[in-house]
Design an enzyme around this catalytic site. Structure first.
Site, mmCIF file in Angstrom:
data_model
loop_
_atom_site.group_PDB
_atom_site.id
_atom_site.type_symbol
_atom_site.label_atom_id
_atom_site.label_comp_id
_atom_site.label_asym_id
_atom_site.label_seq_id
_atom_site.Cartn_x
_atom_site.Cartn_y
_atom_site.Cartn_z
ATOM 1 N N LYS A 115 27.697 34.648 35.363
ATOM 2 C CA LYS A 115 27.428 35.968 35.963
ATOM 3 C C LYS A 115 26.178 36.381 35.303
ATOM 4 O O LYS A 115 25.626 37.254 35.855
ATOM 5 C CB LYS A 115 28.681 36.803 35.995
ATOM 6 C CG LYS A 115 29.757 36.206 36.631
ATOM 7 C CD LYS A 115 29.684 35.529 38.072
ATOM 8 C CE LYS A 115 30.661 34.573 38.589
ATOM 9 N NZ LYS A 115 30.385 33.775 39.859
ATOM 10 N N GLU A 199 28.256 46.800 32.449
ATOM 11 C CA GLU A 199 27.309 47.512 33.537
ATOM 12 C C GLU A 199 27.875 48.861 33.654
ATOM 13 O O GLU A 199 29.006 49.136 33.287
ATOM 14 C CB GLU A 199 27.672 46.630 35.082
ATOM 15 C CG GLU A 199 26.961 45.496 35.060
ATOM 16 C CD GLU A 199 27.382 44.539 36.389
ATOM 17 O OE1 GLU A 199 28.276 45.013 36.996
ATOM 18 O OE2 GLU A 199 26.647 43.771 36.816
ATOM 19 N N LYS A 200 27.022 49.634 34.232
ATOM 20 C CA LYS A 200 27.518 50.986 34.990
ATOM 21 C C LYS A 200 28.771 50.739 36.081
ATOM 22 O O LYS A 200 28.628 49.716 36.718
ATOM 23 C CB LYS A 200 26.098 51.812 35.595
ATOM 24 C CG LYS A 200 26.453 52.981 36.268
ATOM 25 C CD LYS A 200 26.377 53.954 35.134
ATOM 26 C CE LYS A 200 26.813 55.364 35.662
ATOM 27 N NZ LYS A 200 26.762 56.530 34.509
ATOM 28 N N ILE A 202 30.706 51.589 39.168
ATOM 29 C CA ILE A 202 30.434 52.159 40.541
ATOM 30 C C ILE A 202 31.561 52.494 40.970
ATOM 31 O O ILE A 202 32.427 51.613 41.424
ATOM 32 C CB ILE A 202 29.537 51.283 41.385
ATOM 33 C CG1 ILE A 202 27.931 51.081 40.637
ATOM 34 C CG2 ILE A 202 29.556 51.894 43.035
ATOM 35 C CD1 ILE A 202 27.395 50.053 41.268
ATOM 36 N N LYS A 236 41.455 39.560 49.764
ATOM 37 C CA LYS A 236 40.928 40.210 50.624
ATOM 38 C C LYS A 236 42.264 40.208 51.629
ATOM 39 O O LYS A 236 42.883 39.066 51.820
ATOM 40 C CB LYS A 236 39.617 39.601 51.238
ATOM 41 C CG LYS A 236 38.630 39.769 50.241
ATOM 42 C CD LYS A 236 37.253 38.900 50.619
ATOM 43 C CE LYS A 236 36.376 38.836 49.463
ATOM 44 N NZ LYS A 236 35.211 37.822 49.637
ATOM 45 N N GLU A 274 27.036 38.552 47.413
ATOM 46 C CA GLU A 274 27.918 39.760 47.375
ATOM 47 C C GLU A 274 27.205 40.912 46.782
ATOM 48 O O GLU A 274 26.581 40.906 45.569
ATOM 49 C CB GLU A 274 29.337 39.574 46.340
ATOM 50 C CG GLU A 274 30.251 38.506 46.919
ATOM 51 C CD GLU A 274 31.483 38.351 46.049
ATOM 52 O OE1 GLU A 274 32.224 37.627 46.246
ATOM 53 O OE2 GLU A 274 31.692 39.204 45.087
ATOM 54 N N GLU A 287 27.539 39.026 42.662
ATOM 55 C CA GLU A 287 27.492 37.854 42.387
ATOM 56 C C GLU A 287 27.075 36.835 43.445
ATOM 57 O O GLU A 287 27.304 37.479 44.837
ATOM 58 C CB GLU A 287 28.816 37.302 41.761
ATOM 59 C CG GLU A 287 30.208 37.686 42.354
ATOM 60 C CD GLU A 287 31.549 37.665 41.765
ATOM 61 O OE1 GLU A 287 32.235 36.759 41.904
ATOM 62 O OE2 GLU A 287 31.593 38.396 40.562
ATOM 63 N N ARG A 291 29.839 28.403 47.793
ATOM 64 C CA ARG A 291 30.594 27.706 48.716
ATOM 65 C C ARG A 291 30.623 28.171 50.037
ATOM 66 O O ARG A 291 30.342 29.346 50.319
ATOM 67 C CB ARG A 291 32.096 27.879 48.044
ATOM 68 C CG ARG A 291 32.783 29.117 48.000
ATOM 69 C CD ARG A 291 34.101 29.187 47.505
ATOM 70 N NE ARG A 291 34.740 30.910 47.666
ATOM 71 C CZ ARG A 291 34.512 31.592 46.924
ATOM 72 N NH1 ARG A 291 33.966 31.410 45.883
ATOM 73 N NH2 ARG A 291 34.817 32.853 47.187
HETATM 74 C C1 MV4 Z 1 32.177 46.351 39.854
HETATM 75 C C2 MV4 Z 1 32.730 47.411 40.132
HETATM 76 C C3 MV4 Z 1 32.290 48.523 40.033
HETATM 77 N N1 MV4 Z 1 30.980 48.676 39.081
HETATM 78 N N2 MV4 Z 1 30.979 46.548 38.943
HETATM 79 C C4 MV4 Z 1 35.506 43.242 41.310
HETATM 80 C C5 MV4 Z 1 35.138 41.712 41.664
HETATM 81 C C6 MV4 Z 1 34.237 41.354 40.425
HETATM 82 N N3 MV4 Z 1 33.365 40.343 41.246
HETATM 83 C C7 MV4 Z 1 33.254 42.708 40.640
HETATM 84 N N4 MV4 Z 1 34.213 43.673 40.603
HETATM 85 C C8 MV4 Z 1 34.005 44.803 40.665
HETATM 86 N N5 MV4 Z 1 32.665 45.076 40.035
HETATM 87 C C9 MV4 Z 1 30.712 47.681 38.670
HETATM 88 N N6 MV4 Z 1 29.345 47.586 37.782
HETATM 89 C C10 MV4 Z 1 33.910 47.259 40.919
HETATM 90 C C11 MV4 Z 1 34.498 46.019 41.284
HETATM 91 C C12 MV4 Z 1 35.514 46.039 42.160
HETATM 92 C C13 MV4 Z 1 35.514 45.427 43.464
HETATM 93 C C14 MV4 Z 1 34.388 44.813 43.747
HETATM 94 C C15 MV4 Z 1 34.599 43.988 45.093
HETATM 95 C C16 MV4 Z 1 35.660 44.277 45.846
HETATM 96 C C17 MV4 Z 1 36.827 45.004 45.315
HETATM 97 C C18 MV4 Z 1 36.883 45.669 44.239
HETATM 98 C C19 MV4 Z 1 37.967 46.016 43.707
HETATM 99 C C20 MV4 Z 1 37.918 46.904 42.423
HETATM 100 C C21 MV4 Z 1 36.919 46.723 41.538
#
Ligand code: MV4
Length: 451
Positions: A115, A199-200, A202, A236, A274, A287, A291
């Site tokens: 990643k 990371e920050k 969000i 999901k 994504e 990311e 696939r």
């Molecule tokens: C984040 C985030 C907030 N800020 N990164 C969750 C899946 C993983 N691939 C990355 N994810 C997240 N990364 C930053 N900098 C919040 C999530 C996250 C999330 C992302 C997509 C779909 C659902 C989620 C549920 C909780 C947290």
């Protein structure tokens, strides 16, 4: 291409058999001892049992799958999703056995699988990424310095993670110093790779992803976005296309970023970029999934493009027959994942015999499922037994149709997510289109009844 081995099971294996039939390509199913009665085994032209019920004894056994491929003399292997689909070593073994892996090169899978490397690769191509550490961090003090530079809250992520595993949020220096070690230990235990980056964080983002197709000639197009914000613990539950949050201007900018990210990865095949989108409409690369994804049908229904066929055509070396300007999104599609689990009991899996099965149909309804009356759901794999997709000219029509189709769907003998899905699509928050990844937590907190 004359014969394809399908290295998967369930609905996606069936989906691949169907695409091959229409292309005039023969199929070889490989299956575990638990899947003898499975539809994909019955519908494929040939089938070979590759081992015991556990995935580790069958669908994850690269050696046995490649042996089956050589015995049956297939040209290519379609890995579906999950299992070996994002395993670079498997893709490499296929390459060295002169069997086409239907997907990107082992190099591209490896690059996007790390990643931190993925993030740096797309950032260098001008794609917006979330601010944070450049590369990985191995010292607590360095972590604390970076966190205070970017400002709290921050999130610590495993380079080998993805899909939500191996992440820790810190809101101040004290918790950061603690979570830094927790994250590294967890990552080492879960992935055998303890490297992390920062990371920050969000708050309450939307999860919006772009479908990509890239051919061997270097053409890359996007097929618009899917909104996957309706999820619980990174699983999901409902996906839709297009996103109710994305307007034409944002789609244009995100689509261009997705194409640039794909080109930076030297990518071939179908893929997904994504993004996290914050409340201001700013978007950040999260990311790349290398696939085909579970939710691909919503994109198929709004664009009219068969993504599995496109994967196979691209793998055969054919050039894309359409450009970006020929891809139009004039419909709205929604997918509900039908899982054999009990939403009233914390989503506990509910394997067993489906003693009565009746699937909905009619205008604007698609069911991708390997289930049938008398089918025994094995306890060894994930609990998704099908996907219900509805579509129409507008989001409102797709939602009405979804409620109607969910109400028609009969699955007796096991618990399913259908009653929960009905409650979600009837809720005013879902209908408003104004929701984030926090939707499910808030929804379940209100303790809805699912009967
Ligand atoms: C984040 C985030 C907030 N800020 N990164 C969750 C899946 C993983 N691939 C990355 N994810 C997240 N990364 C930053 N900098 C919040 C999530 C996250 C999330 C992302 C997509 C779909 C659902 C989620 C549920 C909780 C947290």
């Amino acid at each position: 291409m004359q014969k394809i081995l399908i290295a998967n099971r369930g609905e996606i294996a069936l989906r691949i058999v169907r695409a091959c039939r229409e292309l005039g390509i023969k199929t070889l199913a490989v299956y575990s001892e638990a899947d003898v009665e499975s539809l994909h085994v019955q519908l494929a032209d040939e089938a070979i049992c590759i081992g015991g019920p556990q995935s580790s004894e069958s669908y994850l056994r690269a050696d046995r799958i490649i042996s089956a491929a050589e015995i049956a003399d297939v040209d290519a292997i379609h890995p579906g999703y999950g299992f070996l689909s994002e395993n670079a070593d498997f893709a490499e073994q296929c390459e060295s056995c002169k069997i086409k892996f239907i997907g990107p090169s082992a190099t591209a899978i490896r690059k996007m699988g790390d990643k931190a490397v993925a993030k740096e690769t797309v950032r260098a191509a001008g794609v917006p990424v979330v601010g944070g550490s450049e590369g990985t961090i191995s010292e607590e003090d360095e972590a604390a310095k970076i966190a205070s530079d970017i400002g709290y809250p921050v999130i610590i992520k495993a380079v080998a993670g993805g899909g939500g595993r191996g992440m820790r949020v810190a809101r101040n220096d004290v918790s950061l110093r603690k979570e830094f070690h927790v994250a590294r230990n967890e990552a080492e235990k879960s992935f055998g790779n303890g490297e992390v980056y920062i990371e920050k964080f969000i708050e309450n983002p939307r999860h919006i992803e772009f479908q990509i197709l890239a051919d061997q000639q270097g053409n890359v197009v996007h097929l618009g976005e899917r909104d996957c914000s309706i999820q619980r613990r990174h699983q999901k539950l409902i996906e839709e296309a297009p996103s109710p949050f994305v307007n034409e201007d944002l789609r244009q900018r995100m689509g261009e970023a997705a194409i640039n990210a794909t080109k930076a990865a030297d990518y071939e095949g179908a893929g997904t970029i994504e993004f996290l989108v914050d409340k201001h409409g700013d978007f950040f690369f999260l990311e790349m999934n290398t696939r085909i994804q579970v939710e691909h049908p919503v994109t198929e229904e709004v664009t009219g493009i068969d993504l599995i066929k496109q994967q196979i055509l691209i793998a055969s070396g054919e050039e894309l027959t359409f450009g970006q300007d020929e891809i139009q999104i004039n419909y709205h599609a929604i997918e509900c994942r039908i899982n054999a689990e009990d939403p009233a009991r914390n989503f506990i899996p509910s394997p067993g015999c489906i003693d009565l099965y009746y699937a909905p149909g009619g205008h604007g309804v698609r069911v991708d499922s390997h289930a049938y009356g008398g089918y025994q759901i094995p306890p060894y794999y994930d609990s998704m037994i099908g996907k219900l997709i509805t579509y129409g000219r507008t989001r409102e029509v797709a939602i009405e149709r979804m409620y109607r189709a969910l109400s028609e769907y009969i699955i007796r003998g096991v618990k399913t997510t259908i009653p929960l899905q009905k409650a979600i699509v009837q809720s005013s928050q879902f209908q408003s289109g104004d929701f984030t990844t926090s939707f499910m937590e808030d929804f379940l907190e209100r303790k809805p009844k699912f009967d």
